[in-house]
Design a protein around this motif. Structure first.
Motif, mmCIF file in Angstrom:
data_model
loop_
_atom_site.group_PDB
_atom_site.id
_atom_site.type_symbol
_atom_site.label_atom_id
_atom_site.label_comp_id
_atom_site.label_asym_id
_atom_site.label_seq_id
_atom_site.Cartn_x
_atom_site.Cartn_y
_atom_site.Cartn_z
ATOM 1 N N THR A 14 -114.209 -91.805 36.224
ATOM 2 C CA THR A 14 -114.392 -90.644 37.101
ATOM 3 C C THR A 14 -113.868 -91.011 38.491
ATOM 4 O OG1 THR A 14 -116.643 -91.255 37.783
ATOM 5 C CG2 THR A 14 -116.451 -89.822 35.850
ATOM 6 N N ARG A 16 -114.659 -88.764 41.478
ATOM 7 C CA ARG A 16 -115.315 -88.010 42.565
ATOM 8 C C ARG A 16 -115.730 -88.951 43.689
ATOM 9 N NH1 ARG A 16 -120.138 -85.721 42.120
ATOM 10 N NH2 ARG A 16 -120.928 -87.440 40.854
ATOM 11 N N ARG A 19 -119.211 -90.345 43.184
ATOM 12 C CA ARG A 19 -119.465 -90.685 41.776
ATOM 13 C C ARG A 19 -120.564 -91.757 41.611
ATOM 14 N NH1 ARG A 19 -113.892 -94.197 40.578
ATOM 15 N NH2 ARG A 19 -114.512 -95.986 41.853
ATOM 16 N N PHE A 20 -121.263 -91.634 40.487
ATOM 17 C CA PHE A 20 -122.260 -92.636 40.087
ATOM 18 C C PHE A 20 -121.570 -93.856 39.476
ATOM 19 C CE2 PHE A 20 -125.073 -94.139 36.528
ATOM 20 C CZ PHE A 20 -126.086 -94.688 37.302
ATOM 21 N N ALA A 21 -120.364 -93.652 38.984
ATOM 22 C CA ALA A 21 -119.638 -94.655 38.187
ATOM 23 C C ALA A 21 -119.662 -96.068 38.777
ATOM 24 C CB ALA A 21 -118.192 -94.208 38.008
ATOM 25 N N ALA A 87 -118.643 -90.969 32.299
ATOM 26 C CA ALA A 87 -119.638 -89.904 32.439
ATOM 27 C C ALA A 87 -119.427 -88.902 31.313
ATOM 28 C CB ALA A 87 -119.454 -89.203 33.781
ATOM 29 N N GLU A 88 -120.350 -87.945 31.244
ATOM 30 C CA GLU A 88 -120.185 -86.814 30.321
ATOM 31 C C GLU A 88 -120.040 -85.556 31.165
ATOM 32 O OE1 GLU A 88 -122.641 -86.637 26.686
ATOM 33 O OE2 GLU A 88 -123.385 -84.753 27.501
ATOM 34 N N TYR A 89 -118.898 -84.908 31.055
ATOM 35 C CA TYR A 89 -118.674 -83.640 31.764
ATOM 36 C C TYR A 89 -118.635 -82.530 30.713
ATOM 37 C CZ TYR A 89 -117.183 -85.911 36.225
ATOM 38 O OH TYR A 89 -117.121 -86.616 37.401
ATOM 39 N N ASN A 90 -119.608 -81.641 30.782
ATOM 40 C CA ASN A 90 -119.678 -80.542 29.816
ATOM 41 C C ASN A 90 -119.490 -81.022 28.380
ATOM 42 O OD1 ASN A 90 -120.225 -78.540 31.800
ATOM 43 N ND2 ASN A 90 -118.072 -78.671 32.427
ATOM 44 N N HIS A 91 -120.312 -82.018 28.057
ATOM 45 C CA HIS A 91 -120.400 -82.573 26.696
ATOM 46 C C HIS A 91 -119.117 -83.231 26.217
ATOM 47 C CE1 HIS A 91 -124.272 -80.266 25.382
ATOM 48 N NE2 HIS A 91 -124.346 -80.775 26.593
ATOM 49 N N TYR A 118 -122.881 -92.730 30.496
ATOM 50 C CA TYR A 118 -124.079 -92.351 31.258
ATOM 51 C C TYR A 118 -124.162 -90.839 31.361
ATOM 52 C CZ TYR A 118 -120.568 -92.489 35.030
ATOM 53 O OH TYR A 118 -119.438 -92.318 35.785
ATOM 54 N N GLY A 120 -127.341 -87.357 30.776
ATOM 55 C CA GLY A 120 -128.657 -86.930 30.298
ATOM 56 C C GLY A 120 -129.051 -87.649 29.017
ATOM 57 N N MET A 157 -129.630 -93.822 40.604
ATOM 58 C CA MET A 157 -128.856 -93.005 41.544
ATOM 59 C C MET A 157 -129.564 -92.911 42.901
ATOM 60 S SD MET A 157 -127.613 -89.326 40.246
ATOM 61 C CE MET A 157 -126.138 -89.430 39.286
HETATM 62 C C1 LIG Z 1 -118.390 -81.029 35.872
HETATM 63 C C2 LIG Z 1 -119.658 -81.730 35.468
HETATM 64 C C3 LIG Z 1 -120.164 -81.534 34.200
HETATM 65 C C4 LIG Z 1 -121.303 -82.226 33.774
HETATM 66 N N1 LIG Z 1 -121.736 -82.086 32.494
HETATM 67 C C5 LIG Z 1 -122.693 -82.923 32.029
HETATM 68 C C6 LIG Z 1 -122.999 -82.951 30.633
HETATM 69 O O1 LIG Z 1 -122.453 -82.248 29.833
HETATM 70 N N2 LIG Z 1 -123.931 -83.834 30.211
HETATM 71 C C7 LIG Z 1 -124.572 -84.690 31.067
HETATM 72 O O2 LIG Z 1 -125.377 -85.485 30.624
HETATM 73 N N3 LIG Z 1 -124.313 -84.653 32.401
HETATM 74 C C8 LIG Z 1 -123.390 -83.793 32.889
HETATM 75 N N4 LIG Z 1 -123.079 -83.787 34.228
HETATM 76 C C9 LIG Z 1 -123.891 -84.607 35.156
HETATM 77 C C10 LIG Z 1 -123.332 -86.012 35.222
HETATM 78 O O3 LIG Z 1 -123.967 -86.793 34.237
HETATM 79 C C11 LIG Z 1 -123.565 -86.624 36.607
HETATM 80 O O4 LIG Z 1 -123.121 -85.746 37.613
HETATM 81 C C12 LIG Z 1 -122.839 -87.950 36.752
HETATM 82 O O5 LIG Z 1 -123.180 -88.522 37.991
HETATM 83 C C13 LIG Z 1 -121.320 -87.755 36.660
HETATM 84 O O6 LIG Z 1 -120.624 -88.971 36.713
HETATM 85 P P1 LIG Z 1 -119.852 -89.400 38.060
HETATM 86 O O7 LIG Z 1 -120.900 -89.381 39.149
HETATM 87 O O8 LIG Z 1 -119.335 -90.778 37.777
HETATM 88 O O9 LIG Z 1 -118.780 -88.380 38.302
HETATM 89 C C14 LIG Z 1 -121.967 -83.093 34.666
HETATM 90 C C15 LIG Z 1 -121.438 -83.282 35.956
HETATM 91 C C16 LIG Z 1 -120.295 -82.625 36.342
HETATM 92 C C17 LIG Z 1 -119.720 -82.901 37.723
#
Ligand SMILES: Cc1cc2nc3c(=O)[nH]c(=O)nc-3n(C[C@H](O)[C@H](O)[C@H](O)COP(=O)(O)O)c2cc1C
Length: 193
Positions: A14, A16, A19-21, A87-91, A118, A120, A157
Protein backbone atom coordinates in the motif's frame (compact mmCIF):
# COMPACT_ATOMS: atom_id res chain seq x y z
CA UNK A 1 29.22 -8.89 -1.36
CA UNK A 2 27.31 -11.64 -3.14
CA UNK A 3 25.79 -14.43 -1.07
CA UNK A 4 24.35 -17.87 -1.71
CA UNK A 5 21.54 -17.22 0.71
CA UNK A 6 18.09 -16.78 -0.83
CA UNK A 7 17.27 -13.12 -1.25
CA UNK A 8 13.78 -12.44 0.11
CA UNK A 9 11.77 -9.33 -0.76
CA UNK A 10 9.25 -7.94 1.69
CA UNK A 11 6.78 -6.28 -0.68
CA UNK A 12 4.98 -3.32 0.89
CA UNK A 13 1.70 -3.27 -0.98
CA UNK A 14 0.00 0.00 0.00
CA UNK A 15 1.14 3.57 -0.60
CA UNK A 16 -1.24 5.86 1.34
CA UNK A 17 0.50 8.61 3.31
CA UNK A 18 -1.07 7.35 6.54
CA UNK A 19 -0.75 3.65 5.80
CA UNK A 20 -0.60 1.04 8.56
CA UNK A 21 1.72 -1.06 6.38
CA UNK A 22 4.91 0.34 7.92
CA UNK A 23 4.20 -1.17 11.32
CA UNK A 24 3.95 -4.81 10.21
CA UNK A 25 6.75 -4.24 7.69
CA UNK A 26 9.21 -2.95 10.30
CA UNK A 27 8.22 -5.73 12.70
CA UNK A 28 8.64 -8.48 10.09
CA UNK A 29 11.84 -6.95 8.76
CA UNK A 30 13.42 -7.13 12.23
CA UNK A 31 12.43 -10.80 12.56
CA UNK A 32 13.66 -11.65 9.07
CA UNK A 33 16.95 -9.80 9.52
CA UNK A 34 17.72 -11.77 12.68
CA UNK A 35 17.93 -14.93 10.57
CA UNK A 36 21.24 -16.01 9.13
CA UNK A 37 19.72 -18.07 6.30
CA UNK A 38 18.32 -15.25 4.13
CA UNK A 39 19.15 -11.80 2.85
CA UNK A 40 16.25 -9.38 3.16
CA UNK A 41 15.20 -6.47 0.99
CA UNK A 42 12.26 -4.10 1.38
CA UNK A 43 10.35 -3.58 -1.87
CA UNK A 44 8.10 -0.58 -1.24
CA UNK A 45 5.58 0.19 -3.97
CA UNK A 46 6.02 3.87 -3.13
CA UNK A 47 9.43 3.57 -4.77
CA UNK A 48 7.87 2.30 -8.02
CA UNK A 49 5.28 4.93 -9.01
CA UNK A 50 4.15 3.30 -12.25
CA UNK A 51 1.13 4.40 -14.27
CA UNK A 52 -1.96 2.25 -14.72
CA UNK A 53 -1.09 -0.53 -17.09
CA UNK A 54 -1.52 0.68 -20.67
CA UNK A 55 1.15 -1.29 -22.49
CA UNK A 56 0.60 -2.70 -25.99
CA UNK A 57 1.25 -6.25 -24.79
CA UNK A 58 1.32 -8.31 -21.64
CA UNK A 59 4.76 -8.32 -20.00
CA UNK A 60 4.53 -12.09 -20.55
CA UNK A 61 5.37 -11.26 -24.18
CA UNK A 62 7.15 -7.93 -24.04
CA UNK A 63 8.62 -5.93 -21.12
CA UNK A 64 6.82 -2.84 -19.87
CA UNK A 65 8.14 0.39 -21.40
CA UNK A 66 7.61 2.45 -18.24
CA UNK A 67 10.85 3.18 -16.31
CA UNK A 68 9.30 2.64 -12.86
CA UNK A 69 7.78 -0.64 -14.03
CA UNK A 70 11.14 -1.69 -15.46
CA UNK A 71 12.77 -0.92 -12.11
CA UNK A 72 10.09 -3.00 -10.35
CA UNK A 73 10.63 -5.89 -12.76
CA UNK A 74 14.39 -5.71 -12.20
CA UNK A 75 13.97 -5.75 -8.42
CA UNK A 76 11.56 -8.69 -8.56
CA UNK A 77 13.95 -10.53 -10.91
CA UNK A 78 16.78 -10.20 -8.40
CA UNK A 79 14.85 -11.85 -5.60
CA UNK A 80 14.44 -15.57 -4.81
CA UNK A 81 11.20 -15.30 -2.87
CA UNK A 82 8.67 -12.80 -1.64
CA UNK A 83 6.54 -11.95 1.36
CA UNK A 84 3.60 -9.83 0.26
CA UNK A 85 2.61 -7.54 3.11
CA UNK A 86 -0.89 -6.60 2.14
CA UNK A 87 -3.97 -4.79 3.33
CA UNK A 88 -7.46 -5.78 2.25
CA UNK A 89 -9.27 -3.15 0.18
CA UNK A 90 -12.90 -4.05 -0.44
CA UNK A 91 -12.23 -7.74 0.11
CA UNK A 92 -9.37 -7.83 -2.37
CA UNK A 93 -5.79 -6.66 -2.78
CA UNK A 94 -4.92 -2.94 -3.07
CA UNK A 95 -5.18 -1.79 -6.70
CA UNK A 96 -1.64 -0.44 -6.60
CA UNK A 97 -0.37 -3.97 -5.94
CA UNK A 98 -2.43 -5.52 -8.75
CA UNK A 99 -1.20 -2.84 -11.12
CA UNK A 100 2.43 -3.47 -10.15
CA UNK A 101 1.99 -7.23 -10.56
CA UNK A 102 0.52 -6.69 -14.03
CA UNK A 103 3.62 -4.72 -15.06
CA UNK A 104 6.01 -7.72 -15.03
CA UNK A 105 5.83 -11.46 -15.66
CA UNK A 106 8.90 -13.66 -16.27
CA UNK A 107 10.69 -12.02 -13.34
CA UNK A 108 8.38 -13.75 -10.84
CA UNK A 109 8.48 -17.23 -12.34
CA UNK A 110 9.10 -20.33 -10.25
CA UNK A 111 9.66 -18.36 -7.05
CA UNK A 112 7.80 -18.81 -3.76
CA UNK A 113 5.44 -16.25 -2.23
CA UNK A 114 4.28 -16.02 1.37
CA UNK A 115 1.98 -13.51 3.00
CA UNK A 116 1.39 -11.11 5.81
CA UNK A 117 -2.20 -9.85 5.65
CA UNK A 118 -3.90 -7.32 7.88
CA UNK A 119 -7.48 -6.15 8.23
CA UNK A 120 -10.74 -6.98 9.97
CA UNK A 121 -10.26 -10.70 9.35
CA UNK A 122 -6.49 -10.60 9.01
CA UNK A 123 -6.55 -9.66 5.33
CA UNK A 124 -7.58 -13.26 4.67
CA UNK A 125 -9.82 -12.48 1.69
CA UNK A 126 -7.13 -10.35 0.05
CA UNK A 127 -4.51 -13.03 0.64
CA UNK A 128 -6.73 -15.71 -0.90
CA UNK A 129 -7.30 -13.55 -3.98
CA UNK A 130 -3.59 -12.78 -4.15
CA UNK A 131 -2.79 -16.50 -4.19
CA UNK A 132 -4.96 -16.90 -7.30
CA UNK A 133 -3.28 -13.97 -9.07
CA UNK A 134 0.24 -15.12 -8.20
CA UNK A 135 -0.55 -18.60 -9.41
CA UNK A 136 -1.21 -17.17 -12.87
CA UNK A 137 2.13 -15.35 -12.63
CA UNK A 138 3.79 -18.74 -12.02
CA UNK A 139 4.79 -18.12 -8.44
CA UNK A 140 4.58 -20.93 -5.92
CA UNK A 141 2.15 -19.67 -3.29
CA UNK A 142 2.65 -21.04 0.20
CA UNK A 143 0.25 -22.09 2.93
CA UNK A 144 1.74 -20.38 5.96
CA UNK A 145 0.97 -16.71 6.52
CA UNK A 146 0.74 -14.08 9.22
CA UNK A 147 -2.74 -12.63 9.66
CA UNK A 148 -3.13 -9.49 11.77
CA UNK A 149 -6.82 -9.07 12.55
CA UNK A 150 -8.84 -6.17 13.99
CA UNK A 151 -8.18 -7.18 17.60
CA UNK A 152 -4.46 -6.73 17.04
CA UNK A 153 -4.44 -4.09 14.31
CA UNK A 154 -6.51 -1.44 16.09
CA UNK A 155 -4.43 -1.31 19.31
CA UNK A 156 -1.24 -1.46 17.21
CA UNK A 157 -2.51 1.39 15.04
CA UNK A 158 -3.34 3.51 18.10
CA UNK A 159 0.01 2.67 19.74
CA UNK A 160 -1.90 1.17 22.67
CA UNK A 161 -0.10 -2.14 22.23
CA UNK A 162 3.01 -3.47 20.54
CA UNK A 163 3.71 -6.67 18.64
CA UNK A 164 5.16 -8.17 21.83
CA UNK A 165 1.61 -8.19 23.23
CA UNK A 166 0.67 -10.73 20.56
CA UNK A 167 3.48 -13.31 20.74
CA UNK A 168 1.62 -15.80 18.51
CA UNK A 169 2.22 -13.40 15.60
CA UNK A 170 5.98 -13.93 15.92
CA UNK A 171 5.34 -17.71 16.05
CA UNK A 172 3.35 -17.42 12.82
CA UNK A 173 6.11 -15.31 11.23
CA UNK A 174 8.72 -17.94 12.09
CA UNK A 175 6.63 -20.76 10.62
CA UNK A 176 6.04 -18.71 7.48
CA UNK A 177 9.70 -17.74 7.03
CA UNK A 178 10.97 -21.28 7.76
CA UNK A 179 8.70 -22.64 5.03
CA UNK A 180 9.53 -19.80 2.62
CA UNK A 181 13.26 -20.42 3.04
CA UNK A 182 12.81 -24.13 2.28
CA UNK A 183 10.97 -23.32 -0.96
CA UNK A 184 13.27 -20.45 -1.90
CA UNK A 185 16.35 -22.68 -1.57
CA UNK A 186 14.76 -25.58 -3.45
CA UNK A 187 13.48 -23.44 -6.31
CA UNK A 188 16.68 -21.39 -6.53
CA UNK A 189 18.62 -24.62 -7.03
CA UNK A 190 16.09 -25.93 -9.53
CA UNK A 191 16.10 -22.67 -11.54
CA UNK A 192 19.89 -22.79 -11.70
CA UNK A 193 20.00 -26.44 -12.86
C1 LIG B 1 -10.36 1.60 0.09
C2 LIG B 1 -10.36 0.81 1.38
C3 LIG B 1 -11.07 -0.37 1.45
C4 LIG B 1 -11.03 -1.16 2.60
N1 LIG B 1 -11.66 -2.36 2.63
C5 LIG B 1 -11.43 -3.20 3.66
C6 LIG B 1 -11.89 -4.55 3.59
O1 LIG B 1 -12.51 -4.98 2.65
N2 LIG B 1 -11.60 -5.37 4.62
C7 LIG B 1 -10.88 -4.95 5.71
O2 LIG B 1 -10.62 -5.74 6.59
N3 LIG B 1 -10.46 -3.66 5.80
C8 LIG B 1 -10.71 -2.79 4.80
N4 LIG B 1 -10.24 -1.50 4.85
C9 LIG B 1 -9.60 -1.03 6.10
C10 LIG B 1 -8.13 -1.37 6.08
O3 LIG B 1 -7.95 -2.64 6.67
C11 LIG B 1 -7.32 -0.32 6.85
O4 LIG B 1 -7.64 0.97 6.41
C12 LIG B 1 -5.82 -0.54 6.67
O5 LIG B 1 -5.13 0.37 7.49
C13 LIG B 1 -5.41 -0.36 5.21
O6 LIG B 1 -4.05 -0.63 4.99
P1 LIG B 1 -3.01 0.58 4.78
O7 LIG B 1 -3.16 1.46 6.00
O8 LIG B 1 -1.67 -0.08 4.70
O9 LIG B 1 -3.42 1.30 3.53
C14 LIG B 1 -10.29 -0.71 3.72
C15 LIG B 1 -9.58 0.50 3.63
C16 LIG B 1 -9.59 1.23 2.48
C17 LIG B 1 -8.76 2.50 2.40
Amino acid sequence: MSSNKPRIGLVVSTTRATRFADKPTNWLRAIAEERDDIDVEIVDLRDYPMPFFEEAMSPGYSPSTDPAAQAWAKTMAGLDGYVFITAEYNHSIPAVLKNALDHAYPEYGKKPAAFLGYGGVGGARAVQQLRLILNELQMATLKFAVHINANEMLPLMKNEKGFGDFPYLADAAKLMLDDLVWWARALKQARAA
